[in-house]
Design a protein around this motif. Structure first.
Motif, mmCIF file in Angstrom:
data_model
loop_
_atom_site.group_PDB
_atom_site.id
_atom_site.type_symbol
_atom_site.label_atom_id
_atom_site.label_comp_id
_atom_site.label_asym_id
_atom_site.label_seq_id
_atom_site.Cartn_x
_atom_site.Cartn_y
_atom_site.Cartn_z
ATOM 1 N N SER A 169 0.826 -1.194 0.000
ATOM 2 C CA SER A 169 0.000 0.000 0.000
ATOM 3 C C SER A 169 0.870 1.258 0.000
ATOM 4 N N SER A 170 1.963 1.222 0.757
ATOM 5 C CA SER A 170 2.851 2.390 0.768
ATOM 6 C C SER A 170 3.528 2.562 -0.586
ATOM 7 N N SER A 171 3.788 1.461 -1.288
ATOM 8 C CA SER A 171 4.357 1.561 -2.640
ATOM 9 C C SER A 171 3.381 2.247 -3.583
ATOM 10 N N SER A 172 2.102 1.936 -3.440
ATOM 11 C CA SER A 172 1.074 2.595 -4.260
ATOM 12 C C SER A 172 1.060 4.092 -3.971
ATOM 13 N N LEU A 173 1.163 4.440 -2.703
ATOM 14 C CA LEU A 173 1.189 5.849 -2.322
ATOM 15 C C LEU A 173 2.448 6.525 -2.859
ATOM 16 N N GLN A 174 3.583 5.839 -2.798
ATOM 17 C CA GLN A 174 4.832 6.392 -3.331
ATOM 18 C C GLN A 174 4.716 6.642 -4.832
ATOM 19 N N GLU A 175 4.095 5.706 -5.527
ATOM 20 C CA GLU A 175 3.927 5.869 -6.977
ATOM 21 C C GLU A 175 3.042 7.074 -7.274
ATOM 22 N N ARG A 176 1.990 7.219 -6.496
ATOM 23 C CA ARG A 176 1.113 8.373 -6.680
ATOM 24 C C ARG A 176 1.867 9.678 -6.424
ATOM 25 N N LEU A 177 2.678 9.695 -5.381
ATOM 26 C CA LEU A 177 3.467 10.891 -5.078
ATOM 27 C C LEU A 177 4.503 11.170 -6.163
ATOM 28 N N ARG A 178 5.107 10.111 -6.674
ATOM 29 C CA ARG A 178 6.119 10.285 -7.720
ATOM 30 C C ARG A 178 5.491 10.903 -8.966
ATOM 31 N N LYS A 179 4.290 10.451 -9.297
ATOM 32 C CA LYS A 179 3.600 10.997 -10.470
ATOM 33 C C LYS A 179 3.209 12.449 -10.266
ATOM 34 N N MET A 180 2.994 12.841 -8.994
ATOM 35 C CA MET A 180 2.656 14.221 -8.687
ATOM 36 C C MET A 180 3.908 15.073 -8.545
ATOM 37 N N GLY A 181 5.077 14.487 -8.693
ATOM 38 C CA GLY A 181 6.369 15.131 -8.451
ATOM 39 C C GLY A 181 6.405 16.633 -8.541
ATOM 40 N N GLY A 182 5.994 17.199 -9.656
ATOM 41 C CA GLY A 182 6.043 18.639 -9.812
ATOM 42 C C GLY A 182 5.112 19.346 -8.845
ATOM 43 N N ASP A 183 3.937 18.728 -8.594
ATOM 44 C CA ASP A 183 2.959 19.348 -7.712
ATOM 45 C C ASP A 183 3.455 19.434 -6.270
ATOM 46 N N LEU A 184 4.299 18.472 -5.884
ATOM 47 C CA LEU A 184 4.776 18.457 -4.498
ATOM 48 C C LEU A 184 5.591 19.693 -4.162
ATOM 49 N N ASN A 185 6.155 20.315 -5.178
ATOM 50 C CA ASN A 185 7.024 21.465 -4.922
ATOM 51 C C ASN A 185 6.300 22.789 -5.078
ATOM 52 N N SER A 186 5.006 22.737 -5.344
ATOM 53 C CA SER A 186 4.241 23.972 -5.473
ATOM 54 C C SER A 186 4.020 24.588 -4.105
ATOM 55 N N PRO A 187 4.012 25.911 -4.034
ATOM 56 C CA PRO A 187 3.768 26.556 -2.736
ATOM 57 C C PRO A 187 2.370 26.309 -2.239
#
Length: 187
Positions: A169-187
């Motif tokens: 389940s954490s791998s699924s969450l990691q994949e989702r976060l990786r795909k959002m990569g650019g969004d994670l750095n938005s203010p």
């Protein structure tokens, strides 16, 4: 081990990008857990327990990026703590166990940079919010179960199978976060 260091790829201006290597380490950790099986789970059916994994809290679409990173970090930290005890050393093959610990530690190092950059001042508050708190309670239940079962081989086997579900389940969450990569750095 030096080859396993994470190199952050493009897409994360703040260095908060879960690289493909991070994902590979997660898959390797799952394989290691599979290889750590010492007894058949069929022999331990009477020991089964529903630990009530907080699936919706972990995989829910309502998770904000900072929350998702906090939840993922908590899951990996708690998994690392679980497999870094005296009792786990007695239960598992030390080679597999050490490789699993190393992999979890590498993933935690990756997330430490993300957690600090994405959450900033909110970090301590995130540890007390619903999803992260649900993960803490989930792992507390696992620790209590192991104590009640006196760290028996069957108890560890039940926990190993449960940890495969949790890390998957954490791998699924990691994949989702990786795909959002650019969004994670938005203010």
């Amino acid at each position: 081990m030096a080859l396993a260091l994470v190199s952050y790829g493009p897409g994360g201006s703040l260095g908060c990008d879960l690289s493909q290597n991070h994902m590979l380490i997660g898959r390797k950790n799952l394989r290691l857990l599979g290889q750590m099986r010492r007894i058949s789970p069929r022999f331990c059916l009477q020991e089964r327990k529903d630990f009530t994994f907080p699936q919706e809290m972990v995989e829910g679409s309502q998770l904000q990026e900072a929350q998702a990173i906090s939840v993922l970090h908590e899951m990996l930290q708690q998994s690392f703590n679980l497999f870094h005890t005296e009792h786990s050393s007695a239960a598992w093959d030390t080679t597999f166990l050490e490789q699993l610990r190393t992999g979890l530690h590498q993933q935690l190092d990756d997330l430490d940079a993300c957690l600090g950059q994405v959450t900033g001042e909110e970090d301590s508050a995130l540890g007390r919010t619903g999803p992260t708190l649900a993960v803490k309670r989930y792992f507390q239940g696992i620790h209590v179960y192991l104590q009640e079962k006196e760290y028996s081989d069957c108890a560890w086997e039940i926990v190993r199978v449960e940890m495969m579900k949790a890390l998957s389940s954490s791998s699924s969450l990691q994949e989702r976060l990786r795909k959002m990569g650019g969004d994670l750095n938005s203010p």
